[in-house]
Design an enzyme around this catalytic site. Sequence first.
Site, PDB file in Angstrom:
ATOM      1  N   THR A   1     -36.623 -10.283 -29.213  1.00 19.50           N
ATOM      2  CA  THR A   1     -36.357 -11.614 -28.803  1.00 19.50           C
ATOM      3  C   THR A   1     -37.619 -12.196 -28.155  1.00 19.50           C
ATOM      4  OG1 THR A   1     -34.139 -10.824 -28.469  1.00 19.50           O
ATOM      5  CG2 THR A   1     -34.721 -12.884 -27.357  1.00 19.50           C
ATOM      6  N   THR A  54     -34.716 -14.924 -31.701  1.00 22.63           N
ATOM      7  CA  THR A  54     -34.792 -13.485 -31.961  1.00 22.63           C
ATOM      8  C   THR A  54     -34.476 -13.100 -33.396  1.00 22.63           C
ATOM      9  OG1 THR A  54     -34.017 -11.351 -31.158  1.00 22.63           O
ATOM     10  CG2 THR A  54     -32.366 -13.047 -31.347  1.00 22.63           C
ATOM     11  N   ASN A 102     -33.451  -9.843 -33.274  1.00 22.55           N
ATOM     12  CA  ASN A 102     -32.784  -8.730 -32.609  1.00 22.55           C
ATOM     13  C   ASN A 102     -33.769  -7.607 -32.329  1.00 22.55           C
ATOM     14  OD1 ASN A 102     -30.771  -7.524 -31.208  1.00 22.55           O
ATOM     15  ND2 ASN A 102     -29.671  -6.726 -32.972  1.00 22.55           N
ATOM     16  N   ASP A 156     -25.274  -6.967 -32.681  1.00 21.15           N
ATOM     17  CA  ASP A 156     -24.836  -7.540 -31.405  1.00 21.15           C
ATOM     18  C   ASP A 156     -23.316  -7.724 -31.344  1.00 21.15           C
ATOM     19  OD1 ASP A 156     -27.120  -7.559 -29.926  1.00 21.15           O
ATOM     20  OD2 ASP A 156     -27.664  -9.626 -30.336  1.00 21.15           O
ATOM     21  N   SER A 214     -24.442 -12.851 -27.481  1.00 22.24           N
ATOM     22  CA  SER A 214     -25.865 -12.683 -27.144  1.00 22.24           C
ATOM     23  C   SER A 214     -26.031 -12.573 -25.633  1.00 22.24           C
ATOM     24  CB  SER A 214     -26.628 -13.902 -27.656  1.00 22.24           C
ATOM     25  OG  SER A 214     -27.954 -13.881 -27.204  1.00 22.24           O
ATOM     26  N   SER A 215     -27.198 -12.086 -25.238  1.00 21.83           N
ATOM     27  CA  SER A 215     -27.561 -12.100 -23.814  1.00 21.83           C
ATOM     28  C   SER A 215     -28.646 -13.127 -23.536  1.00 21.83           C
ATOM     29  CB  SER A 215     -28.085 -10.726 -23.387  1.00 21.83           C
ATOM     30  OG  SER A 215     -27.091  -9.757 -23.540  1.00 21.83           O
ATOM     31  N   GLY A 257     -35.411  -9.176 -24.340  1.00 25.38           N
ATOM     32  CA  GLY A 257     -35.122  -7.886 -23.698  1.00 25.38           C
ATOM     33  C   GLY A 257     -33.668  -7.465 -23.734  1.00 25.38           C
ATOM     34  N   GLY A 258     -32.914  -7.912 -24.746  1.00 23.73           N
ATOM     35  CA  GLY A 258     -31.518  -7.464 -24.876  1.00 23.73           C
ATOM     36  C   GLY A 258     -30.750  -7.744 -23.590  1.00 23.73           C
TER      37      GLY A 258
HETATM   38  N1  GLY Z   1     -30.264  -9.823 -29.860  1.00 18.79           N
HETATM   39  C1  GLY Z   1     -30.242  -9.789 -28.470  1.00 18.79           C
HETATM   40  C2  GLY Z   1     -29.331 -10.806 -27.883  1.00 18.79           C
HETATM   41  O1  GLY Z   1     -29.067 -11.821 -28.505  1.00 18.79           O
HETATM   42  O2  GLY Z   1     -28.841 -10.611 -26.805  1.00 18.79           O
END
Ligand code: GLY
Length: 573
Positions: free
Chosen positions: A379, A397, A399, A421, A450-451, A471-472
């Site tokens: 991301t 992103t 991912n 995700d 998503s985060s 960073g997930g």
């Molecule tokens: N792919 C990471 C997120 O969207 O949280």
Amino acid sequence: MIKTSHILRVVFSSILLAFLFTNSSFGKFKPPVKAKNGMVVTVSTPASLVGVKILKEGGNAVDAAVAVGFALAVTYPYAGNIGGGGFMVIHLNNGKNTTIDFREKAPLKAYRDMYLDAKGNYIPSLSKEGATSVGVPGSVAGLIYALKKYGTMPLAKVIQPAIDLAKNGWALDERTVKGLLKNFDKFKKYPSSFKVFFKNGKPYHVGEIFKQPDLAWTLEQIKEKGRDGFYKGKVADLLVKQIKKLGGIISKEDLLKYKAVERKPIISTYRGYKIVSMPPPSSGGIILAEMLNVLENYHFNPDEWGSSTYYHKLAETMKYAFADRSVHLGDADFYPVPQKGLLSKKYAKSIFEKIGKMATPSSKIKAGNPKKYQESTETTHYSIYDKNGNAVSVTTTLNSAFGNKIVVEGAGFLLNNEMDDFSSKPGVPNQFGLIGGEGNSIQPEKRMLSSMTPTIVLKDDKPYIIVGAPGGSTIITTVLQVILNCIDFNMDIQTAIDMPRIHHQWLPDKIFYEKYAINLDTAEKLKAMGYKLADIRKSFGIEGIAEGIMVDNVNHIIYGAADPRGGGSAEGY
Ligand code: GLY
């Protein structure tokens, strides 16, 4: 002859000067980049320069954001993309706050248990790798939507710098070269990717000019035909052909049906500041707001930063919020997310009241019942601010780093592996160790949770901080800590971003720490409170790379800060 007393004086004053210099410079960080008119902060310097050029030519922050979005697809193949998705948060100088959701979607043929074998066991490679991991891309639709509605320049103008970078090439940086090399074996599986990222099978070197003619052609198609240049015609044909060849399920109908959606932002408050962030299908805005609402109940002592008491407050707050994320969050078009409850200050107070002096094991923390509180009441990120006070915060992103490593043959762009995700099986973690439930189960056309947390903090209703990160799962806690560093600890934006961070996501039950975040004494105290500690790099292999802007509206100075964890730059004028 030089007298001994003189020599002694010189030696003494040199020692004193050295002492003063060492002490006065101790603890100082690089200052943020200053500008008067506009600022663009991205992880890739050529992309930052594209953005600032558009601003200088009279474009607004949205024009620059769209130009940067396309440029990053060329100069930051790690995560910049046209084959992925993302979110844009916009604040306009007329006071309007809005967001654009261009998150990928599950294909029409997707179904709940598509990544389970006949015995119901989850097969991680299906959601993370290969053509089965691809979500229907949203970036092109999102960028074009934003430009048409909120930009001032034609698409041909803002996409041209990306076309030029792809056609004429750009000097490869160390991070990209290392990243490509690290994924050598993965790229080698796909001839269409290998020939793009390796020269006759050999790695590129730092500083070498890297050209992407197929990607330039695809961008030209978009320039000529707008969204139809990607979702219809030759590019769509190539995309679907590549997916079919590798056993995936995305069809032409999926591409035709994809639409970016404008959504109301999550708006919350923290100590009088307004926090504008992304609603579902991102969990970012809600979880950030929930954590800030809990932490607002504390008074932070200015010297508390980095202590065990500080990290205890953060870690406990993070645990409760991520437990809620696992149950209550998903694509709100498909699942009733109890948004008002999760954002309620009373609900946050009820969490604050549960936090004691010791760590509560995650096994004893369950998602709360926010419905009771329904009151009316790899991301990448880039931040942009223009001379007229418009602000844009975008996180986008593929991912994983370089997505699923598949380049569409003849079209030169990478595809995402965003399907990972989703919660492929309730209770089974995804690549970020995140656990989800029914709210984030797979359904045709649903957007995966998503985060991503692109955020704009307003002070007196004007942009004060523009920030976000990749960073997930660490994205949300990265944005949280940058905001706390600025608001509670009075740091400038560069220092706030540079400072080491911690992360807790409920499960696994550990505080993940960056180097220098926790010293030995603090570690001992945290362990005595019941915490387990783990090095974030060794455990996750990722960390948030924040890109931020702070605006001093009194002195009319714009400060920009790129995260040294990532490279890139803040470029202002
Ligand atoms: N792919 C990471 C997120 O969207 O949280």
